[in-house]
Design a protein around this motif. Structure first.
Motif, PDB file in Angstrom:
ATOM      1  N   VAL A 163       0.833  -1.201   0.000  1.00  0.00           N
ATOM      2  CA  VAL A 163       0.000   0.000   0.000  1.00  0.00           C
ATOM      3  C   VAL A 163       0.869   1.253   0.000  1.00  0.00           C
ATOM      4  N   PHE A 164       1.930   1.244   0.784  1.00  0.00           N
ATOM      5  CA  PHE A 164       2.795   2.415   0.903  1.00  0.00           C
ATOM      6  C   PHE A 164       3.444   2.765  -0.423  1.00  0.00           C
ATOM      7  N   PHE A 165       4.019   1.785  -1.086  1.00  0.00           N
ATOM      8  CA  PHE A 165       4.687   2.072  -2.356  1.00  0.00           C
ATOM      9  C   PHE A 165       3.685   2.353  -3.470  1.00  0.00           C
ATOM     10  N   GLU A 166       2.502   1.769  -3.374  1.00  0.00           N
ATOM     11  CA  GLU A 166       1.464   2.103  -4.353  1.00  0.00           C
ATOM     12  C   GLU A 166       1.051   3.574  -4.200  1.00  0.00           C
ATOM     13  N   ARG A 208       8.191  -1.384  -5.210  1.00  0.00           N
ATOM     14  CA  ARG A 208       9.357  -0.693  -4.681  1.00  0.00           C
ATOM     15  C   ARG A 208      10.417  -0.527  -5.761  1.00  0.00           C
ATOM     16  N   GLY A 209      10.664  -1.596  -6.527  1.00  0.00           N
ATOM     17  CA  GLY A 209      11.636  -1.514  -7.610  1.00  0.00           C
ATOM     18  C   GLY A 209      11.215  -0.524  -8.684  1.00  0.00           C
ATOM     19  N   ARG A 210       9.914  -0.488  -8.971  1.00  0.00           N
ATOM     20  CA  ARG A 210       9.403   0.436  -9.981  1.00  0.00           C
ATOM     21  C   ARG A 210       9.595   1.881  -9.521  1.00  0.00           C
ATOM     22  N   LEU A 211       9.341   2.135  -8.236  1.00  0.00           N
ATOM     23  CA  LEU A 211       9.524   3.481  -7.699  1.00  0.00           C
ATOM     24  C   LEU A 211      10.989   3.885  -7.733  1.00  0.00           C
ATOM     25  N   PHE A 244       1.721   3.000 -13.764  1.00  0.00           N
ATOM     26  CA  PHE A 244       1.434   1.640 -13.287  1.00  0.00           C
ATOM     27  C   PHE A 244       1.616   1.558 -11.772  1.00  0.00           C
ATOM     28  N   PHE A 245       0.912   2.397 -11.046  1.00  0.00           N
ATOM     29  CA  PHE A 245       1.102   2.458  -9.599  1.00  0.00           C
ATOM     30  C   PHE A 245       0.530   1.258  -8.867  1.00  0.00           C
ATOM     31  N   ALA A 246      -0.442   0.564  -9.460  1.00  0.00           N
ATOM     32  CA  ALA A 246      -1.126  -0.517  -8.736  1.00  0.00           C
ATOM     33  C   ALA A 246      -0.669  -1.908  -9.141  1.00  0.00           C
ATOM     34  N   ASN A 247       0.200  -2.016 -10.120  1.00  0.00           N
ATOM     35  CA  ASN A 247       0.582  -3.329 -10.650  1.00  0.00           C
ATOM     36  C   ASN A 247       1.662  -3.999  -9.812  1.00  0.00           C
ATOM     37  N   GLY A 248       1.493  -5.301  -9.556  1.00  0.00           N
ATOM     38  CA  GLY A 248       2.548  -6.092  -8.933  1.00  0.00           C
ATOM     39  C   GLY A 248       2.498  -6.133  -7.423  1.00  0.00           C
ATOM     40  N   LYS A 249       3.367  -6.972  -6.877  1.00  0.00           N
ATOM     41  CA  LYS A 249       3.485  -7.097  -5.428  1.00  0.00           C
ATOM     42  C   LYS A 249       4.367  -5.985  -4.865  1.00  0.00           C
ATOM     43  N   ALA A 250       4.565  -6.013  -3.548  1.00  0.00           N
ATOM     44  CA  ALA A 250       5.280  -4.932  -2.869  1.00  0.00           C
ATOM     45  C   ALA A 250       6.688  -4.734  -3.421  1.00  0.00           C
ATOM     46  N   ASN A 251       7.437  -5.831  -3.608  1.00  0.00           N
ATOM     47  CA  ASN A 251       8.818  -5.690  -4.069  1.00  0.00           C
ATOM     48  C   ASN A 251       8.881  -5.143  -5.494  1.00  0.00           C
TER      49      ASN A 251
END
Length: 330
Positions: A99-102, A122-125, A112-119
């Motif tokens: 939720v935090f990284f989204e 984080r990598g996308r950010l 693509f803020f909602a795609n994928g799991k937490a890791n």
């Protein structure tokens, strides 16, 4: 009783659609003494490559307007390509990495803020911030965390991960925490828990953001309406001139009433038994000025002069006294 003025339209008043002026819409920024002080402080933090700092103050003190001012002015000093992002910290009952990284991806404008799991998020950010930082001439990214008192210890650890990843890519990350006075309590708690890494990265510097405290503060604000604003763009018609065109041509300026505004605020505080030092949250001063412009200027009663009673009415309308009284009750 309000006095009726002359409603004949002056030739020097620009024509715009009704209620479209920034004073009606709230879409304007004027510098204040405190905003200028904050800007100079943030500039020093950036120049010294400080990893982070705290800006704190009471609610409605003007922090949001100050952040908007920073967004508009910092690129003029550090280049239009300086990446500056404002992250709105939500109320997190319990920390959730996904939720935090989204939320951060959404606020930086990633598609693509909602795609994928937490890791993955984080990598996308991290990659997004690295790319933006490397595209700037100073290899720098500024992240402003608004309402940062909502953050938990785990959130800071996740921010440290982002900081480390950008550092490995030779991108300098500066995180500015903006919030209420609870931020200082959080810092004290981290000191007690010996969380040196969190303090060293994000909390070494502090800046207490204040409201309007002096006559000079009020004067600076009113001068902004008188001389340092214009609408429509390119018209050279200041906000005061637009709403008081006839009086403005005769020398009327809001700034000449700064002492009277200060005295009226003081008098109303005493009457309401409001204790403590004099400090007006910026929201209430701007609402007071906007009431004067819209209700007593050309679009309203169109008075021939501004009186203490009209200033008092404007302060009452702003909600300042009721708000301060309510704050003291809690």
């Amino acid at each position: 009783m309000l006095r009726q003025g002359n409603h004949q339209t002056p030739a020097n008043r620009p024509f715009i659609p009704p209620k479209s002026h920034p004073v009606y819409t709230g879409r304007y920024l004027l510098a204040t003494n405190e905003i200028s002080n904050l800007y100079n402080t943030i500039s020093r933090w950036i120049d010294c490559r400080t990893p982070g700092g705290i800006i704190y103050g009471r609610p409605r003190i003007g922090k949001t307007r100050a952040l908007k001012f920073l967004l508009s002015q910092l690129p003029e000093e550090y280049g239009e390509d300086l990446p500056i992002f404002i992250i709105n910290c939500r109320h997190y009952k319990t920390p959730n990495e996904s939720v935090f990284f989204e939320d951060m991806l959404r606020d930086v404008g990633h598609e693509f803020f909602a795609n994928g799991k937490a890791n993955v998020k984080r990598g996308r950010l991290s990659m997004f911030l690295i790319e933006r930082g490397l595209s700037s001439k100073e290899n720098r990214v500024i992240v402003i965390m608004d309402d940062a008192q909502e953050l938990h210890e785990m959130h800071y650890k996740w921010l440290m991960d982002i900081h480390n990843e950008l550092d490995r890519a030779n991108v300098q990350l500066t995180v500015i925490l903006v919030g209420q006075k609870e931020l200082i309590n959080q810092k004290s708690a981290f000191i007690a828990m010996k969380r040196a890494q969190i303090i060293g990265r994000f909390m070494v510097h502090e800046y207490p953001f204040k409201g309007v405290c002096t006559v000079d503060d009020i004067t600076t604000c009113l001068v902004g309406y008188d001389d340092e604003s214009s609408y429509p763009e390119g018209s050279d018609c200041s906000f005061t001139q637009f709403f008081f065109p006839k009086l403005y041509a005769e020398g009327f300026r809001l700034a000449t009433y700064a002492d009277l505004v200060y005295e009226t605020f003081q008098e109303m505080r005493r009457k309401a038994n409001i204790p403590g030092k004099f400090e007006i949250p910026m929201q209430y001063l701007t609402t007071t000025v906007e009431f004067i412009l819209t209700q007593y200027g050309f679009d309203g009663v169109n008075v021939d002069a501004l009186t203490k009673e009209e200033i008092k009415n404007a302060i009452e309308f702003s909600g300042y006294i009721n708000s301060e009284t309510y704050s003291e009750m809690n």
